[in-house]
Motif scaffolding. Sequence first.
Motif, PDB file in Angstrom:
ATOM      1  N   SER A  28       0.830  -1.095   0.121  1.00 27.15           N
ATOM      2  CA  SER A  28      -0.013   0.155   0.044  1.00 27.15           C
ATOM      3  C   SER A  28       0.795   1.010   0.024  1.00 27.15           C
ATOM      4  O   SER A  28       2.014   1.408   0.491  1.00 27.15           O
ATOM      5  CB  SER A  28      -1.480  -0.437   1.271  1.00 27.15           C
ATOM      6  OG  SER A  28      -0.451  -0.236   2.299  1.00 27.15           O
ATOM      7  N   PHE A  29       0.380   2.389  -0.429  1.00 26.11           N
ATOM      8  CA  PHE A  29       1.036   3.434  -0.077  1.00 26.11           C
ATOM      9  C   PHE A  29      -0.018   4.764   0.192  1.00 26.11           C
ATOM     10  O   PHE A  29      -1.147   4.912  -0.038  1.00 26.11           O
ATOM     11  CB  PHE A  29       1.485   3.674  -1.937  1.00 26.11           C
ATOM     12  CG  PHE A  29       1.998   3.190  -2.901  1.00 26.11           C
ATOM     13  CD1 PHE A  29       3.086   3.435  -3.034  1.00 26.11           C
ATOM     14  CD2 PHE A  29       1.391   2.427  -3.210  1.00 26.11           C
ATOM     15  CE1 PHE A  29       4.081   2.415  -3.547  1.00 26.11           C
ATOM     16  CE2 PHE A  29       2.357   1.784  -4.532  1.00 26.11           C
ATOM     17  CZ  PHE A  29       3.078   1.908  -4.401  1.00 26.11           C
ATOM     18  N   PHE A  30       0.726   4.877   1.475  1.00 26.51           N
ATOM     19  CA  PHE A  30       0.126   5.463   2.583  1.00 26.51           C
ATOM     20  C   PHE A  30      -0.098   6.638   2.549  1.00 26.51           C
ATOM     21  O   PHE A  30      -1.211   7.715   2.705  1.00 26.51           O
ATOM     22  CB  PHE A  30       0.527   4.692   4.123  1.00 26.51           C
ATOM     23  CG  PHE A  30       1.537   5.447   3.668  1.00 26.51           C
ATOM     24  CD1 PHE A  30       2.159   6.900   4.399  1.00 26.51           C
ATOM     25  CD2 PHE A  30       3.014   4.226   4.136  1.00 26.51           C
ATOM     26  CE1 PHE A  30       3.953   6.594   3.979  1.00 26.51           C
ATOM     27  CE2 PHE A  30       4.270   5.011   4.244  1.00 26.51           C
ATOM     28  CZ  PHE A  30       5.122   5.698   4.763  1.00 26.51           C
ATOM     29  N   GLU A  31       0.551   7.358   1.480  1.00 29.14           N
ATOM     30  CA  GLU A  31       0.315   8.716   0.875  1.00 29.14           C
ATOM     31  C   GLU A  31      -1.007   8.883  -0.243  1.00 29.14           C
ATOM     32  O   GLU A  31      -1.321  10.415  -0.876  1.00 29.14           O
ATOM     33  CB  GLU A  31       1.822   9.508   0.203  1.00 29.14           C
ATOM     34  CG  GLU A  31       2.518   9.268   1.115  1.00 29.14           C
ATOM     35  CD  GLU A  31       3.747   9.677   1.057  1.00 29.14           C
ATOM     36  OE1 GLU A  31       3.953  10.939  -0.360  1.00 29.14           O
ATOM     37  OE2 GLU A  31       5.025   9.533   1.015  1.00 29.14           O
ATOM     38  N   LEU A  32      -1.909   7.774  -0.539  1.00 30.65           N
ATOM     39  CA  LEU A  32      -2.553   8.063  -1.619  1.00 30.65           C
ATOM     40  C   LEU A  32      -4.111   6.779  -1.125  1.00 30.65           C
ATOM     41  O   LEU A  32      -3.727   5.966  -0.284  1.00 30.65           O
ATOM     42  CB  LEU A  32      -1.850   7.584  -2.571  1.00 30.65           C
ATOM     43  CG  LEU A  32      -0.831   7.861  -3.483  1.00 30.65           C
ATOM     44  CD1 LEU A  32      -0.714   6.484  -5.043  1.00 30.65           C
ATOM     45  CD2 LEU A  32      -1.487   9.240  -4.082  1.00 30.65           C
ATOM     46  N   ALA A  33      -4.965   7.380  -0.865  1.00 27.45           N
ATOM     47  CA  ALA A  33      -6.042   6.415  -0.897  1.00 27.45           C
ATOM     48  C   ALA A  33      -5.842   5.293  -1.989  1.00 27.45           C
ATOM     49  O   ALA A  33      -5.511   5.159  -3.202  1.00 27.45           O
ATOM     50  CB  ALA A  33      -7.111   7.077  -1.612  1.00 27.45           C
TER      51      ALA A  33
END
Length: 62
Positions: free
Chosen positions: A47-52
Amino acid sequence: MRDEAGEPQANMGYKIRLRNGHVITGQLDKNGYANVSGPDFENAKVSFFELADHDWSVGNIT
């Protein structure tokens, strides 16, 4: 990782949850890449925690 225009997303934060539950975090390099490997990475969740979640998807992997 690249944006819709094909530009690398440098320094984007990511999180990898391994199948054993361990979590690894890091940042993509200046070209939008991270190099991780090993047997524990099979079926890992990225997951990319800066993106939804709905803001990104897996494309072609090279």
